[in-house]
Motif scaffolding. Structure first.
Motif, mmCIF file in Angstrom:
data_model
loop_
_atom_site.group_PDB
_atom_site.id
_atom_site.type_symbol
_atom_site.label_atom_id
_atom_site.label_comp_id
_atom_site.label_asym_id
_atom_site.label_seq_id
_atom_site.Cartn_x
_atom_site.Cartn_y
_atom_site.Cartn_z
ATOM 1 N N GLY A 149 0.832 -1.208 0.000
ATOM 2 C CA GLY A 149 0.000 0.000 0.000
ATOM 3 C C GLY A 149 0.861 1.249 0.000
ATOM 4 O O GLY A 149 2.055 1.214 0.322
ATOM 5 N N ALA A 150 0.236 2.364 -0.349
ATOM 6 C CA ALA A 150 0.983 3.614 -0.499
ATOM 7 C C ALA A 150 1.455 4.169 0.839
ATOM 8 O O ALA A 150 2.520 4.786 0.921
ATOM 9 C CB ALA A 150 0.102 4.642 -1.201
ATOM 10 N N LYS A 151 0.687 3.932 1.897
ATOM 11 C CA LYS A 151 1.044 4.528 3.189
ATOM 12 C C LYS A 151 2.421 4.055 3.649
ATOM 13 O O LYS A 151 3.256 4.863 4.073
ATOM 14 C CB LYS A 151 -0.015 4.181 4.237
ATOM 15 N N LEU A 178 5.163 5.622 1.447
ATOM 16 C CA LEU A 178 5.298 7.068 1.680
ATOM 17 C C LEU A 178 6.142 7.339 2.929
ATOM 18 O O LEU A 178 6.898 8.302 2.988
ATOM 19 C CB LEU A 178 3.915 7.711 1.846
ATOM 20 N N TYR A 227 -2.591 15.367 4.062
ATOM 21 C CA TYR A 227 -2.737 13.972 4.503
ATOM 22 C C TYR A 227 -1.677 13.789 5.602
ATOM 23 O O TYR A 227 -0.477 13.935 5.323
ATOM 24 C CB TYR A 227 -2.511 13.053 3.297
ATOM 25 N N TYR A 271 2.365 12.451 5.712
ATOM 26 C CA TYR A 271 3.571 13.151 5.222
ATOM 27 C C TYR A 271 4.244 13.907 6.367
ATOM 28 O O TYR A 271 5.467 13.969 6.439
ATOM 29 C CB TYR A 271 3.234 14.175 4.124
ATOM 30 N N CYS A 315 -0.010 15.789 -3.565
ATOM 31 C CA CYS A 315 -1.038 14.750 -3.604
ATOM 32 C C CYS A 315 -2.124 15.250 -4.546
ATOM 33 O O CYS A 315 -2.761 16.258 -4.276
ATOM 34 C CB CYS A 315 -1.606 14.534 -2.207
ATOM 35 N N ASN A 375 -6.167 14.565 -1.086
ATOM 36 C CA ASN A 375 -6.872 14.263 0.147
ATOM 37 C C ASN A 375 -6.351 15.263 1.178
ATOM 38 O O ASN A 375 -5.150 15.275 1.424
ATOM 39 C CB ASN A 375 -6.574 12.838 0.609
ATOM 40 N N ASP A 378 1.888 11.668 -4.677
ATOM 41 C CA ASP A 378 0.913 10.683 -4.205
ATOM 42 C C ASP A 378 -0.276 10.674 -5.169
ATOM 43 O O ASP A 378 -1.058 11.624 -5.220
ATOM 44 C CB ASP A 378 0.467 11.072 -2.786
ATOM 45 N N ALA A 408 -2.701 8.311 -5.228
ATOM 46 C CA ALA A 408 -3.619 7.271 -4.730
ATOM 47 C C ALA A 408 -5.033 7.380 -5.321
ATOM 48 O O ALA A 408 -5.758 6.395 -5.393
ATOM 49 C CB ALA A 408 -3.693 7.335 -3.206
ATOM 50 N N TYR A 409 -5.409 8.605 -5.766
ATOM 51 C CA TYR A 409 -6.777 8.787 -6.277
ATOM 52 C C TYR A 409 -6.819 9.009 -7.782
ATOM 53 O O TYR A 409 -7.788 9.554 -8.309
ATOM 54 C CB TYR A 409 -7.449 9.960 -5.530
ATOM 55 N N SER A 433 -1.801 3.253 -5.366
ATOM 56 C CA SER A 433 -2.438 2.297 -4.479
ATOM 57 C C SER A 433 -3.660 1.700 -5.159
ATOM 58 O O SER A 433 -4.333 2.378 -5.926
ATOM 59 C CB SER A 433 -2.880 3.068 -3.227
ATOM 60 N N SER A 470 -6.040 0.713 -3.225
ATOM 61 C CA SER A 470 -7.035 0.827 -2.153
ATOM 62 C C SER A 470 -8.322 1.463 -2.638
ATOM 63 O O SER A 470 -9.413 0.927 -2.445
ATOM 64 C CB SER A 470 -6.473 1.658 -1.000
ATOM 65 N N LYS A 471 -8.210 2.635 -3.258
ATOM 66 C CA LYS A 471 -9.407 3.363 -3.662
ATOM 67 C C LYS A 471 -9.806 2.984 -5.088
ATOM 68 O O LYS A 471 -10.987 2.997 -5.437
ATOM 69 C CB LYS A 471 -9.196 4.873 -3.537
ATOM 70 N N ARG A 497 -4.768 -4.889 0.575
ATOM 71 C CA ARG A 497 -3.456 -4.275 0.664
ATOM 72 C C ARG A 497 -2.556 -4.536 -0.537
ATOM 73 O O ARG A 497 -1.913 -5.583 -0.651
ATOM 74 C CB ARG A 497 -2.706 -4.714 1.943
ATOM 75 N N TYR A 519 -13.519 13.083 -2.847
ATOM 76 C CA TYR A 519 -13.697 14.024 -1.737
ATOM 77 C C TYR A 519 -14.279 15.357 -2.181
ATOM 78 O O TYR A 519 -13.958 15.845 -3.268
ATOM 79 C CB TYR A 519 -12.356 14.302 -1.046
HETATM 80 N N1 PLP Z 1 -2.348 8.498 0.182
HETATM 81 C C1 PLP Z 1 -3.481 9.168 0.410
HETATM 82 C C2 PLP Z 1 -3.590 10.575 -0.053
HETATM 83 C C3 PLP Z 1 -4.551 8.556 1.085
HETATM 84 O O1 PLP Z 1 -5.667 9.246 1.316
HETATM 85 C C4 PLP Z 1 -4.412 7.224 1.513
HETATM 86 C C5 PLP Z 1 -5.493 6.546 2.236
HETATM 87 O O2 PLP Z 1 -6.478 7.063 2.625
HETATM 88 C C6 PLP Z 1 -3.204 6.584 1.261
HETATM 89 C C7 PLP Z 1 -2.201 7.233 0.592
HETATM 90 C C8 PLP Z 1 -2.965 5.202 1.780
HETATM 91 O O3 PLP Z 1 -3.203 4.257 0.842
HETATM 92 P P1 PLP Z 1 -2.978 2.735 1.127
HETATM 93 O O4 PLP Z 1 -4.270 2.152 1.562
HETATM 94 O O5 PLP Z 1 -2.504 2.197 -0.189
HETATM 95 O O6 PLP Z 1 -1.910 2.573 2.173
#
Ligand code: PLP
Length: 394
Positions: free
Chosen positions: A106-108, A111, A131, A134, A172, A176, A204, A206-207, A235, A237-238, A246, A331
């Motif tokens: 996952g990206a978190k 990052l 977010y 960071y 980002c 977010n 980032d 992710a979206y 990611s 995830s979304k 994951r 969002y």
């Molecule tokens: N980056 C941003 C901007 C997010 O909002 C989120 C999750 O909400 C993530 C990364 C985390 O993504 P992941 O579920 O892949 O760890």
């Protein structure tokens, strides 16, 4: 023995626990109230058929002598990296080489982990609101952080000021929490700035799958010069509802060199030392959702959330509440009516409409006076929440 004292400098974030506490208190006094949660950033739709089929098939393979997989390559299986490279080619016409792709859980994680390859003396720039990952990961390491204000005046898209001193720049987009997204021209200015100053952009994305506007790049690598100054985090995830499954990936381009060293090689060294890869079934599921059929299925889910966002945007427009996001993002970042502060409007919305949002002040000082709504919900809930809001505030 000495502990890492930097941890004492991390600001406690009471945001989600405070939301939970206020909701708990309200429910204790108002049994049976039907709450609609529009604050959470987690997806609500189930995994797609292609993902589930691939998970089952891979799990069954793992139970056979021929199909068993032990440790996999730290960078991710080639079948998935090829699929990711193909995805960039198809969605953005961008060429990414297989050895530039690093599959992760996952990206978190990435990052935060990427900071291992940078000196603690680097100055970090983040946007405000932000977010929180960071900020907190850099506070843990003891880095100096500068904040770039994202306000209505700059369309919530801070741009590089010629005086900005930043070695590491987090962007980002779509953002977010604000939902704002950089177009090609604005992103080009950031890339030019980073190349001119020797900074590295941590981008980032992710979206990215929520982007429908052709002027908004889905990857920073669609911008000329990005291969020598940017690392991209992505990611499933979304995009594919993988928040609980994951899987993500990070792209470190071969052309990104600092102090005479390819950052790709440093990240590879870091990952082979500290990471043992993502499970085989999850990587099979990730590859399945990026193939034509799988992609069509997950984009149906994205379209579902985007339609929710459209319904919300329509309501906020009707009420003449200024907002950003919702078009290329799940969002919506909404200015509180009547100059209310974020928590005051949160309470008002909870008590009068039984709708839960996220107070913008929880994402940074510039978030004060705003709230974040998410479109991760059922259609019925979205329609009902907007109906209540229109009736109460209209
Ligand atoms: N980056 C941003 C901007 C997010 O909002 C989120 C999750 O909400 C993530 C990364 C985390 O993504 P992941 O579920 O892949 O760890």
């Amino acid at each position: 023995m000495k502990i890492n004292k930097n941890y004492q400098n991390i600001e406690e974030t009471y945001l989600f626990s405070e939301i939970a506490e206020r909701v708990r208190k309200y429910m204790a006094e108002n049994h049976g109230a039907s709450l609609i949660k529009m604050g959470i950033g987690d997806v609500t739709r189930p995994l797609s058929k292609s993902a589930v089929d691939a998970l089952i098939k891979a799990a069954e393979e793992m139970g056979t002598a021929e199909g068993f997989h032990g440790y996999g390559p730290e960078q991710g299986y080639e079948f998935l990296r090829d699929e990711i490279a193909d995805y960039y080619q198809r969605t953005s016409g961008v060429k990414i080489f297989s050895d530039e792709i690093f599959v992760s859980d996952g990206a978190k994680s990435d990052l935060g982990n990427i900071l291992d390859i940078f000196d603690v003396d680097n100055v970090v720039a983040v946007t405000d609101p932000v977010y929180p990952v960071y900020v907190d990961t850099n506070v843990m390491a003891g880095r100096k952080i500068v904040k770039l204000s994202a306000t209505a005046e700059n369309g919530f898209l801070p741009m590089p000021d010629p005086d900005l001193q930043a070695d590491i720049i987090y962007l980002c987009s779509p953002n977010n929490p604000t939902g704002a997204a950089y177009d090609k021209d604005r992103l080009q200015q950031w890339v030019d700035f980073a190349n001119a100053h020797g900074s590295v952009i941590l981008y980032d994305a992710a979206y990215e799958s929520f982007i429908s506007d052709p002027d908004i790049p889905r990857t920073i690598f669609a911008i000329e010069g990005a291969r020598s100054c940017a690392i991209e985090f992505c990611s499933l995830s979304k995009t594919a509802g993988f928040t609980g499954t994951r899987c993500g990936y990070t792209i470190v381009p071969g052309g990104l060199v600092r102090d005479g060293i390819q950052l790709r090689k440093m990240w590879l060294r870091r990952q082979t030392t500290k990471f043992n890869g993502v499970s085989y079934p999850v990587q099979r599921a990730a590859a399945a959702v990026l193939k034509d059929q799988g992609l069509a299925e997950i984009m149906e889910n994205v379209a579902y959330y985007k339609e929710n966002a459209r319904i919300m945007a329509e309501t906020f427009s009707e009420l003449k509440w200024p907002f950003t996001g919702g078009k290329n993002s799940p969002y919506l970042w909404v200015k509180c009516p009547n100059e209310m502060r974020s928590w005051a409007f949160f309470d008002d919305l909870l008590v009068r409409a039984n709708v839960i949002c996220t107070p913008g002040s929880g994402f940074g000082d510039c978030g004060e006076g705003y709230v974040r709504f998410t479109s991760f919900n059922t259609r019925d809930n979205t329609i009902e929440a907007m109906k209540r809001i229109r009736e109460i505030y209209g």
